[in-house]
Design a protein around this motif. Structure first.
Motif, PDB file in Angstrom:
ATOM      1  N   ASN A 149     -38.619  56.661 102.502  1.00 43.97           N
ATOM      2  CA  ASN A 149     -37.169  56.858 102.498  1.00 43.97           C
ATOM      3  C   ASN A 149     -36.781  58.324 102.363  1.00 43.97           C
ATOM      4  O   ASN A 149     -35.607  58.659 102.431  1.00 43.97           O
TER       5      ASN A 149
ATOM      6  N   GLY B 266     -32.300  51.274 106.384  1.00 49.74           N
ATOM      7  CA  GLY B 266     -33.064  51.603 105.188  1.00 49.74           C
ATOM      8  C   GLY B 266     -34.418  52.206 105.490  1.00 49.74           C
ATOM      9  O   GLY B 266     -35.084  52.726 104.597  1.00 49.74           O
TER      10      GLY B 266
ATOM     11  N   ALA C 166     -31.246  50.062  97.424  1.00 54.50           N
ATOM     12  CA  ALA C 166     -29.979  50.550  97.975  1.00 54.50           C
ATOM     13  C   ALA C 166     -29.693  51.963  97.486  1.00 54.50           C
ATOM     14  O   ALA C 166     -29.111  52.793  98.201  1.00 54.50           O
TER      15      ALA C 166
ATOM     16  N   ASP D  96     -31.215  54.741  99.705  1.00 53.57           N
ATOM     17  CA  ASP D  96     -30.816  54.766 101.114  1.00 53.57           C
ATOM     18  C   ASP D  96     -31.156  56.143 101.705  1.00 53.57           C
ATOM     19  O   ASP D  96     -30.653  57.173 101.220  1.00 53.57           O
TER      20      ASP D  96
END
Length: 667
Positions: free
Chosen positions: A221, A56, A274, A277
């Motif tokens: 991210n 992650g 999530a 990701d």
């Protein structure tokens, strides 16, 4: 690899980045992810002992690493696998490291990412987290001194920003305008403690304002945002050296380490992240834009999987380490070939303090890159005036005033050593080393043993009582360090020894604590050669000889013993001045005790836990059958050092030594 929905949950601005670079960023993220997933399997199988997952967070390590040049140093944490793989370290060496095999980077002496490698310009962490930030300052300072136009990147987590090392390192970097990228991975939790219990500001990046440095908040991210922003700033910093603080907002999808689990994290928060990701989203983006096909994706993953399996086989097939005591002991210190240099010029009668100053100056002339750092050491010349006039001769780049931050400056010394520059760090008083204790005993002392990197740093330690300086300026704290493998400890009693031993300390590539008794600075004079010379470590000096008793001491204690012997001329004694405590000249001690049959050890430090206790034990173990009396130790009281003259005189061992010596002789 885990999957999310087929819709992209992130926006990517690829600017004018070449497709080849986009695919390389993708391959590096996939490689990191696939290795991690394999390691989690091996962990469950008991084939590795621990794992700190960065699942992650891959975009940060890979984006930063690819934005830097390969010759630029990176100091990662235990969740930055992508730094190591993006620098193309052979996987079998990484796997061997994690399994404790000899071909790993630490020969089985440490685990996971607690290692460095000069071959790939990566300097690994220690578990105390904070020290690597100051080490990055030192590497960046070296780059600046060498005018190399390089950037140094160092990682920490949001939890690590609560440590004092973080604040000291940022302050030093800002004051000295060092080219450091401070990369904070804010993943929401320090183990299980959420950020609202870690700090009380909205963003860690806000702290940059207090240190007078630029700071940026980046979506950690988003691989394109990380790569583009870091690359842009790195290019700017190479031309205009300065520190920058990055706060990368991200999330840790696994536990702090696998045994921790994630039960403390709300499910909706896990679900939210999530969707972000970094690997899956970028893969979907590349496919949508036509940069990656399903067939290419499959081929990339299969090639990486094959590479992983091949290198795992190599690591598994390597035999387990066979312990070898000689190898272990020999790796504690870097080998140092002592060069004996004798004086060719006349001597002059100078004080102890003058010998120190002269020795420093001549070493600065001999080592053109040597740096001296400390509080008030530049124009002011230090509180004891030892470096007075040095700035005029050597300049402020090499004679560096420091902020009051002992920990960071010790770490800077370590960073300079990594970059090939020697340094001398002056603790204004030896007492103050407690504020930098961690990097001394856990970084400097252990680096060579752990991964072969020597810490070419000398810590000058003005110490000792008898000058009415009280509890915080009078300690003689050598015993804190004589018990720490990897450190050398020097404690001269005379000007001649001080100058020659200081030269050797600076030549030695290992960390040396050089104790200088303040009470001797201006009270002791001696004929000292005027030019440069060296003296060996581990060789005591026999001041007086006699067959009746062996007196062992160092520092001011040697002079106390001499006064007693001058008063009691009938006593026939061997008086041994140890000069260095680590290494210790045990042979001279044993030879003397076997001759006299009696031994008394005098130290200024308080008794319990001092080096006199170890020397006494060594004598009993090795000379027991030659002893005619119990070994006697004389030391100062078991109290802190008081200020008032009368109380300090009572505290010190000096006035108790004569009675103890006479009693031993009469035994």
């Amino acid at each position: 690899m885990s999957q999310i929905s087929s819709s992209i949950h992130m926006q990517y601005d690829i600017k004018n980045i070449e497709p080849a670079t986009l695919l390389k960023l993708y391959r590096n993220m996939i490689k990191s992810r696939l290795i991690e997933e394999k390691m989690l399997i091996l962990l469950r199988q008991g084939k590795i002992s621990k794992w700190f997952s960065g699942i992650g967070q891959e975009a940060i390590a890979i984006g930063v690493t690819m934005a830097l040049n390969k010759e630029e140093y990176i100091l990662p944490m235990h969740r930055n696998l992508g730094v190591f793989t993006s620098r193309e370290i052979p996987l079998h060496k990484l796997f061997a490291q994690w399994q404790g095999k000899a071909s790993g980077f630490t020969k089985g002496r440490d685990r996971s990412f607690h290692f460095g490698t000069q071959d790939y310009n990566i300097i690994g962490m220690i578990s105390h987290l904070g020290p690597q930030l100051g080490v990055a300052d030192g590497i960046a300072l070296a780059s600046k001194l060498k005018t190399e136009q390089k950037v140094t990147a160092v990682f920490t987590g949001e939890g690590g920003t609560s440590e004092g090392d973080f604040h000291e390192a940022l302050n030093v970097a800002s004051v000295w305008r060092l080219p450091v990228l401070f990369c904070v991975e804010n993943n929401g939790y320090g183990l299980s403690t959420p950020t609202n219990e870690q700090y009380n500001c909205k963003n860690i990046a806000d702290r940059g304002l207090g240190y007078g440095m630029e700071s940026y908040i980046v979506d950690g991210n988003n691989i394109m945002e990380v790569y583009s922003k870091v690359k842009e700033l790195a290019e700017s910093i190479r031309k205009d050296p300065r520190p920058v603080l990055f706060e990368f907002k991200t999330f840790r999808m696994r536990g702090h380490e696998e045994a921790s689990g994630t039960k403390y994290v709300p499910k909706d928060l896990m679900d939210l992240w999530a969707k972000k990701d970094p690997v899956v989203n970028f893969e979907l983006f590349l496919k949508e834009r036509g940069f990656l096909t399903d067939e290419e994706e499959s081929g990339i993953k299969q090639n990486i999987t094959n590479e992983i399996n091949t290198h795992l086989t190599l690591a598994f097939e390597e035999e387990d380490i066979t312990p070898d005591e000689i190898i272990e002991l020999n790796d504690v210190y870097k080998h140092f070939e002592y060069e004996s240099i004798t004086s060719l010029k006349e001597s002059k009668n100078i004080r102890f303090i003058d010998a120190i100053s002269e020795g420093l100056k001549q070493s600065m002339e001999r080592h053109a890159a040597l740096v001296i750092m400390g509080q008030d050491i530049a124009e002011y010349g230090g509180v004891f005036k030892i470096t007075e006039g040095f700035v005029e001769q050597f300049g402020k780049e090499r004679i560096r005033n420091t902020p009051i931050c002992e920990s960071a400056i010790v770490e800077v010394g370590m960073g300079l050593a990594i970059a090939g520059i020697k340094s001398v760090v002056e603790m204004q008083f030896a007492d103050f080393v407690s504020s930098g204790f961690n990097p001394v005993v856990n970084y400097l002392a252990k680096s060579h043993y752990r991964w072969g990197q020597s810490a070419d740093v000398v810590l000058r330690m003005p110490c000792g009582g008898g000058v009415a300086a009280g509890p915080f300026h009078s300690q003689t704290n050598e015993a804190w360090f004589t018990k720490t493998p990897g450190l050398k400890v020097v404690y001269p009693a005379f000007p001649y020894d001080a100058k020659g031993l200081l030269a050797t300390a600076i030549n030695d590539p290992n960390p040396v604590l050089f104790f200088e008794h303040k009470g001797l600075y201006r009270s002791i004079r001696q004929e000292v050669p005027s030019d440069y010379y060296t003296l060996p470590f581990g060789k005591a000096s026999l001041i007086k000889t006699g067959a009746e008793v062996t007196i062992i001491s160092y520092g001011a204690g040697v002079h106390w013993a001499m006064e007693v012997l001058e008063k009691n001329t009938s006593i026939q004694a061997d008086l041994i001045d140890l000069r260095t405590l680590q290494p210790l000249d045990t042979q001279t001690i044993y030879d003397s005790v076997k001759k006299t049959g009696k031994a008394i050890i005098l130290q200024e430090d308080s008794l319990f836990g001092g080096i006199a206790s170890d020397i006494s034990a060594l004598i009993v173990e090795h000379c027991f059958e030659h002893l005619d009396a119990p070994v006697k130790r004389v030391a100062s009281m078991e109290t802190p050092i008081p200020f008032a003259k009368q109380l300090e005189a009572q505290y010190l061992a000096k006035d108790r030594f004569e009675a103890a010596l006479l009693a031993l002789i009469a035994y």
